[in-house]
Design an enzyme around this catalytic site. Structure first.
Site, PDB file in Angstrom:
ATOM      1  N   ASN A 194     -47.399 -14.320  21.603  1.00 37.57           N
ATOM      2  CA  ASN A 194     -48.825 -14.011  21.807  1.00 37.57           C
ATOM      3  C   ASN A 194     -49.336 -13.213  20.609  1.00 37.57           C
ATOM      4  O   ASN A 194     -48.594 -12.988  19.655  1.00 37.57           O
ATOM      5  CB  ASN A 194     -49.023 -13.254  23.123  1.00 37.57           C
ATOM      6  N   LYS A 252     -51.804  -4.534  39.851  1.00 41.09           N
ATOM      7  CA  LYS A 252     -50.548  -4.329  39.107  1.00 41.09           C
ATOM      8  C   LYS A 252     -50.025  -2.902  39.293  1.00 41.09           C
ATOM      9  O   LYS A 252     -48.813  -2.671  39.386  1.00 41.09           O
ATOM     10  CB  LYS A 252     -50.769  -4.607  37.609  1.00 41.09           C
ATOM     11  N   PHE A 300     -49.756  -1.222  31.174  1.00 42.58           N
ATOM     12  CA  PHE A 300     -51.014  -1.706  30.597  1.00 42.58           C
ATOM     13  C   PHE A 300     -51.407  -2.963  31.357  1.00 42.58           C
ATOM     14  O   PHE A 300     -50.538  -3.658  31.901  1.00 42.58           O
ATOM     15  CB  PHE A 300     -50.854  -2.032  29.108  1.00 42.58           C
ATOM     16  N   PRO A 306     -37.709 -11.322  33.465  1.00 45.12           N
ATOM     17  CA  PRO A 306     -37.706 -10.130  34.321  1.00 45.12           C
ATOM     18  C   PRO A 306     -38.951  -9.294  34.038  1.00 45.12           C
ATOM     19  O   PRO A 306     -39.452  -9.286  32.909  1.00 45.12           O
ATOM     20  CB  PRO A 306     -36.440  -9.378  33.883  1.00 45.12           C
ATOM     21  N   ASP A 307     -39.453  -8.612  35.042  1.00 45.12           N
ATOM     22  CA  ASP A 307     -40.604  -7.726  34.843  1.00 45.12           C
ATOM     23  C   ASP A 307     -40.062  -6.346  34.447  1.00 45.12           C
ATOM     24  O   ASP A 307     -39.504  -5.616  35.269  1.00 45.12           O
ATOM     25  CB  ASP A 307     -41.446  -7.650  36.125  1.00 45.12           C
ATOM     26  N   ILE A 308     -40.218  -6.022  33.181  1.00 49.62           N
ATOM     27  CA  ILE A 308     -39.574  -4.822  32.621  1.00 49.62           C
ATOM     28  C   ILE A 308     -40.072  -3.550  33.298  1.00 49.62           C
ATOM     29  O   ILE A 308     -39.292  -2.739  33.800  1.00 49.62           O
ATOM     30  CB  ILE A 308     -39.818  -4.754  31.099  1.00 49.62           C
TER      31      ILE A 308
HETATM   32  O1  PMT Z   1     -50.456  -4.901  20.166  1.00 52.60           O
HETATM   33  P1  PMT Z   1     -51.966  -4.867  19.940  1.00 52.60           P
HETATM   34  O2  PMT Z   1     -52.428  -5.991  19.055  1.00 52.60           O
HETATM   35  O3  PMT Z   1     -52.434  -3.527  19.482  1.00 52.60           O
HETATM   36  O4  PMT Z   1     -52.675  -5.142  21.357  1.00 52.60           O
HETATM   37  C1  PMT Z   1     -52.545  -4.221  22.397  1.00 52.60           C
HETATM   38  C2  PMT Z   1     -52.361  -4.912  23.764  1.00 52.60           C
HETATM   39  C3  PMT Z   1     -53.624  -5.690  24.104  1.00 52.60           C
HETATM   40  C4  PMT Z   1     -51.170  -5.865  23.717  1.00 52.60           C
HETATM   41  C5  PMT Z   1     -52.088  -3.762  24.803  1.00 52.60           C
HETATM   42  O5  PMT Z   1     -53.174  -2.905  24.830  1.00 52.60           O
HETATM   43  C6  PMT Z   1     -51.833  -4.329  26.196  1.00 52.60           C
HETATM   44  O6  PMT Z   1     -52.739  -4.569  26.974  1.00 52.60           O
HETATM   45  N1  PMT Z   1     -50.535  -4.530  26.528  1.00 52.60           N
HETATM   46  C7  PMT Z   1     -50.107  -5.189  27.792  1.00 52.60           C
HETATM   47  C8  PMT Z   1     -50.302  -6.656  27.669  1.00 52.60           C
HETATM   48  C9  PMT Z   1     -49.796  -7.410  28.856  1.00 52.60           C
HETATM   49  O7  PMT Z   1     -48.870  -8.143  28.728  1.00 52.60           O
HETATM   50  O8  PMT Z   1     -50.375  -7.154  29.991  1.00 52.60           O
HETATM   51  P2  PMT Z   1     -49.953  -7.853  31.413  1.00 52.60           P
HETATM   52  O9  PMT Z   1     -51.153  -7.631  32.259  1.00 52.60           O
HETATM   53  O10 PMT Z   1     -49.462  -9.203  31.228  1.00 52.60           O
HETATM   54  O11 PMT Z   1     -48.734  -6.970  31.903  1.00 52.60           O
HETATM   55  C10 PMT Z   1     -48.888  -5.846  32.757  1.00 52.60           C
HETATM   56  C11 PMT Z   1     -47.861  -4.783  32.450  1.00 52.60           C
HETATM   57  O12 PMT Z   1     -46.562  -5.273  32.750  1.00 52.60           O
HETATM   58  C12 PMT Z   1     -47.806  -4.367  31.000  1.00 52.60           C
HETATM   59  O13 PMT Z   1     -47.548  -3.000  30.984  1.00 52.60           O
HETATM   60  C13 PMT Z   1     -46.620  -5.162  30.425  1.00 52.60           C
HETATM   61  O14 PMT Z   1     -45.995  -4.463  29.355  1.00 52.60           O
HETATM   62  C14 PMT Z   1     -45.712  -5.210  31.641  1.00 52.60           C
HETATM   63  N2  PMT Z   1     -44.844  -6.393  31.692  1.00 52.60           N
HETATM   64  C15 PMT Z   1     -45.353  -7.641  31.779  1.00 52.60           C
HETATM   65  C16 PMT Z   1     -44.501  -8.717  31.896  1.00 52.60           C
HETATM   66  C17 PMT Z   1     -43.112  -8.502  31.916  1.00 52.60           C
HETATM   67  N3  PMT Z   1     -42.268  -9.499  32.028  1.00 52.60           N
HETATM   68  N4  PMT Z   1     -42.632  -7.258  31.819  1.00 52.60           N
HETATM   69  C18 PMT Z   1     -43.457  -6.209  31.722  1.00 52.60           C
HETATM   70  O15 PMT Z   1     -43.019  -5.063  31.627  1.00 52.60           O
END
Ligand code: PMT
Length: 403
Positions: free
Chosen positions: A210, A337, A323, A305-307
């Site tokens: 991404n 979330k 985030f 896996p969801d970290i």
């Molecule tokens: O890196 P930059 O270009 O500065 O951009 C910043 C950002 C937009 C990437 C950052 O601000 C951000 O939003 N990061 C989270 C992006 C994301 O994957 O969001 P999500 O809604 O898909 O995931 C929710 C949360 O679960 C996040 O904290 C993510 O780290 C976590 N996650 C998601 C999937 C997974 N398999 N494991 C996780 O831990």
């Protein structure tokens, strides 16, 4: 107010080629409000003149222990007491050895003995000299005394060698100086931060990923470091430099990030999941490059896996901040979330808006706890990170106080 307003910085320059960068260092420190006085060794004067340093610092440059005029007023003691911080840049192997041995055979080494100000050392020398047992023993001793060792950096050296031993760049030294004077309200905390994208291999030359640049997560790492935290940054592949002083763990895939995050988060006070982790990975990674034989192909994906959710299952779980990158119904999805992943806070960004979110220099966040909603308006990611780190700490302390 400027970051270094009224800070008294004594810059000790010893005799290395990097001395030519010190007028720029003096100017940048002064730009931030510092009052800079300069002390030069005889070796330093072979590379740059006291007149240059006097012109840029606006102060008399001291270069002799036996200056009858200065010593009328016990000049070396006066200088040693004056400084809020002594920076030795460049610090040669020789001055490092003399300070470690407690020698006082020139003005700079004498000042280091006579001061109770903190001392920061920016080593600069040939890579072989840096790795020499004597230098490493001296550096370890200085570190054990509480001296700050800034660098060295790696790269091509004046002698043609490549390796560790270059003085840090002026901008890095100025950042370290302003970090040094920052409020250390996170002292004794250990923050583990994930940042950047993950890459999920399809075959040996292709992957799913991404647009995360790592800028947001790296800015949080820097803000936490500046506030005195120990920082472990677990990063997917990005093109930016990690902040000096953090422990950088490089990973590629979500599974690697998962493994490292669980191991480091178990000892952390705070876990911030800023990485954009791929939700799915390829079920069977092709061992050879996939050929363009058919008009369409199907690639089966399996869930990663969801970290952050797994960190939240740890028996000794840290304070956890997730985030949420959303393009619609931001609050609804972010709150979902927060609850589903069992987080303490979630920082939501609307990544559908131009000029913020993925791969931009700016961002805007709405931070949710189970009961609160706090807006951090659009600004540079470094500014957002400072506000977010302070906000996380307030909630962390609140939770601690209820235990
Ligand atoms: O890196 P930059 O270009 O500065 O951009 C910043 C950002 C937009 C990437 C950052 O601000 C951000 O939003 N990061 C989270 C992006 C994301 O994957 O969001 P999500 O809604 O898909 O995931 C929710 C949360 O679960 C996040 O904290 C993510 O780290 C976590 N996650 C998601 C999937 C997974 N398999 N494991 C996780 O831990």
């Amino acid at each position: 107010m400027q970051i270094l307003q009224d800070k008294k910085i004594l810059l000790g320059i010893s005799g290395g080629i990097a001395a030519y960068k010190t007028p720029e260092l003096v100017r940048r420190l002064k730009d931030h409000g510092a009052n800079v006085r300069v002390v030069m060794t005889d070796g330093a004067k072979a590379f740059i003149t006291p007149l240059t340093l006097q012109a840029v610092s606006g102060n008399h440059v001291s270069d002799s222990l036996l200056d009858t005029q200065a010593e009328l007023a016990m000049g070396h003691i006066e200088l040693a007491k004056w400084a809020d911080l002594i920076i030795i840049a460049p610090a040669t192997a020789d001055i490092i050895a003399r300070i470690t041995a407690g020698m006082a055979n020139d003005l700079l080494s004498t000042l280091c003995l006579a001061t109770d100000a903190p001392i920061a050392i920016a080593p600069a020398m040939n890579q072989q000299m840096w790795h020499a047992k004597a230098t490493q023993t001296n550096i370890n001793t200085l570190q054990s005394w509480g001296h700050h060792i800034w660098g060295p950096g790696a790269g091509e050296q004046a002698c043609g060698d490549i390796g560790l031993g270059r003085m840090l760049e002026v901008a890095d030294l100025v950042t370290l100086t302003s970090d040094f004077f920052a409020d250390k309200y996170l002292q004794n905390q250990h923050w583990v931060i994930t940042a950047g994208p993950t890459r999920e291999a399809i075959d040996p030359v292709r992957y799913i990923s991404n647009h995360s640049s790592g800028k947001m997560g790296y800015a949080i790492a820097h803000a936490a470091l500046r506030a005195g935290a120990k920082v472990t940054l677990i990063s997917g592949p990005v093109d930016i430099q990690a902040p000096i002083g953090c422990e950088l763990i490089k990973v590629t895939s979500a599974e690697q990030m998962h493994q490292q995050a669980l191991s480091y988060a178990a000892q952390a006070t705070t876990f911030v999941a800023c990485a954009a982790v791929a939700d799915y990975r390829v079920a069977d990674i092709a061992s050879e490059k996939i050929k363009k034989d058919s008009d369409a192909i199907q690639i089966a994906l399996v869930k990663n896996p969801d970290i952050v959710a797994d960190v939240a299952q740890l028996p000794e779980k840290p304070f956890i901040v997730g985030f949420a990158a959303e393009t619609q119904n931001v609050e609804h999805y972010a709150r979902g979330k927060l609850m589903r992943k069992n987080l303490d806070l979630i920082a939501a960004n609307d990544v559908a808006k131009a000029g913020q979110g993925f791969n931009s220099n700016d961002n805007a966040l709405t931070v949710f706890s189970a009961i609160d909603k706090i807006e951090i308006p659009l600004a540079n990611k470094n500014i957002i990170a400072k506000q977010l780190v302070s906000l996380i700490n307030q909630h962390y302390l609140l939770k601690q106080s209820k235990k």
